[in-house]
Design a protein around this motif. Sequence first.
Motif, PDB file in Angstrom:
ATOM      1  N   THR A   5      27.386 -12.554  39.932  1.00 26.51           N
ATOM      2  CA  THR A   5      28.574 -13.075  39.240  1.00 26.51           C
ATOM      3  C   THR A   5      29.732 -12.085  39.385  1.00 26.51           C
ATOM      4  O   THR A   5      30.203 -11.513  38.406  1.00 26.51           O
ATOM      5  CB  THR A   5      28.293 -13.356  37.751  1.00 26.51           C
ATOM      6  N   ARG A   7      33.534 -10.373  40.259  1.00 25.91           N
ATOM      7  CA  ARG A   7      34.960 -10.600  40.013  1.00 25.91           C
ATOM      8  C   ARG A   7      35.729  -9.857  41.102  1.00 25.91           C
ATOM      9  O   ARG A   7      35.448  -8.694  41.382  1.00 25.91           O
ATOM     10  CB  ARG A   7      35.353 -10.036  38.657  1.00 25.91           C
ATOM     11  N   ASP A  89      36.103 -12.530  32.504  1.00 30.95           N
ATOM     12  CA  ASP A  89      34.916 -11.727  32.230  1.00 30.95           C
ATOM     13  C   ASP A  89      33.947 -12.462  31.297  1.00 30.95           C
ATOM     14  O   ASP A  89      32.728 -12.385  31.475  1.00 30.95           O
ATOM     15  CB  ASP A  89      35.301 -10.358  31.694  1.00 30.95           C
ATOM     16  N   ALA A  90      34.470 -13.190  30.330  1.00 32.81           N
ATOM     17  CA  ALA A  90      33.616 -13.995  29.453  1.00 32.81           C
ATOM     18  C   ALA A  90      32.938 -15.110  30.249  1.00 32.81           C
ATOM     19  O   ALA A  90      31.762 -15.413  30.027  1.00 32.81           O
ATOM     20  CB  ALA A  90      34.429 -14.568  28.298  1.00 32.81           C
ATOM     21  N   ARG A  92      32.145 -14.998  33.419  1.00 29.51           N
ATOM     22  CA  ARG A  92      31.101 -14.372  34.228  1.00 29.51           C
ATOM     23  C   ARG A  92      29.840 -14.132  33.400  1.00 29.51           C
ATOM     24  O   ARG A  92      28.724 -14.341  33.881  1.00 29.51           O
ATOM     25  CB  ARG A  92      31.608 -13.070  34.832  1.00 29.51           C
ATOM     26  N   ALA A  93      30.005 -13.712  32.165  1.00 29.65           N
ATOM     27  CA  ALA A  93      28.853 -13.492  31.283  1.00 29.65           C
ATOM     28  C   ALA A  93      28.144 -14.815  30.994  1.00 29.65           C
ATOM     29  O   ALA A  93      26.908 -14.894  31.058  1.00 29.65           O
ATOM     30  CB  ALA A  93      29.299 -12.820  29.985  1.00 29.65           C
ATOM     31  N   ARG A  94      28.918 -15.858  30.695  1.00 33.27           N
ATOM     32  CA  ARG A  94      28.333 -17.189  30.454  1.00 33.27           C
ATOM     33  C   ARG A  94      27.628 -17.699  31.703  1.00 33.27           C
ATOM     34  O   ARG A  94      26.563 -18.304  31.627  1.00 33.27           O
ATOM     35  CB  ARG A  94      29.408 -18.193  30.027  1.00 33.27           C
ATOM     36  N   GLY A  96      26.244 -15.963  34.157  1.00 31.34           N
ATOM     37  CA  GLY A  96      24.978 -15.253  34.353  1.00 31.34           C
ATOM     38  C   GLY A  96      23.883 -15.789  33.456  1.00 31.34           C
ATOM     39  O   GLY A  96      22.754 -16.020  33.897  1.00 31.34           O
ATOM     40  N   ALA A  97      24.203 -16.014  32.189  1.00 31.12           N
ATOM     41  CA  ALA A  97      23.226 -16.549  31.241  1.00 31.12           C
ATOM     42  C   ALA A  97      22.816 -17.969  31.624  1.00 31.12           C
ATOM     43  O   ALA A  97      21.634 -18.319  31.566  1.00 31.12           O
ATOM     44  CB  ALA A  97      23.802 -16.517  29.827  1.00 31.12           C
ATOM     45  N   GLN A 100      20.519 -17.912  34.727  1.00 35.72           N
ATOM     46  CA  GLN A 100      19.167 -17.461  34.336  1.00 35.72           C
ATOM     47  C   GLN A 100      18.413 -18.568  33.631  1.00 35.72           C
ATOM     48  O   GLN A 100      17.237 -18.810  33.907  1.00 35.72           O
ATOM     49  CB  GLN A 100      19.250 -16.236  33.435  1.00 35.72           C
TER      50      GLN A 100
END
Length: 108
Positions: A5, A7, A89-90, A92-94, A96-97, A100
């Motif tokens: 993910t 940037r 950035d938020a 990208r975190a979402r 990744g989760a 998974q």
Amino acid sequence: MKLWTPRFDGLDKKQHASVVDDFRNRHKAEAFALVSCALADEGVHVIAAVSDSLKARLAAPEVLKRLGLRGGGRPDFAQGGGVAPDEVDALRARAGALLQELLEGVGA
């Protein structure tokens, strides 16, 4: 299984697609899923891609949709947008989760 993910700052759509294509080519023998974000003068560009071994179970356009983004493409490669620069950035975190969760227990 690879999840990516990244940037990138300063890449236009064509450069961004080229970087993602390079990753896909280098990892074509592996199972992978990615959501890549690029910030440029024209805004935020997002690419979702999955390996050939995963595209029947997880289509790239569906990844964009589940993240609440606009866009579309092929089962293995989709482009879109609809995210503000300060939300990258938020996202990208979402992403990744989400990847998974969607790929939990899935083999290549």
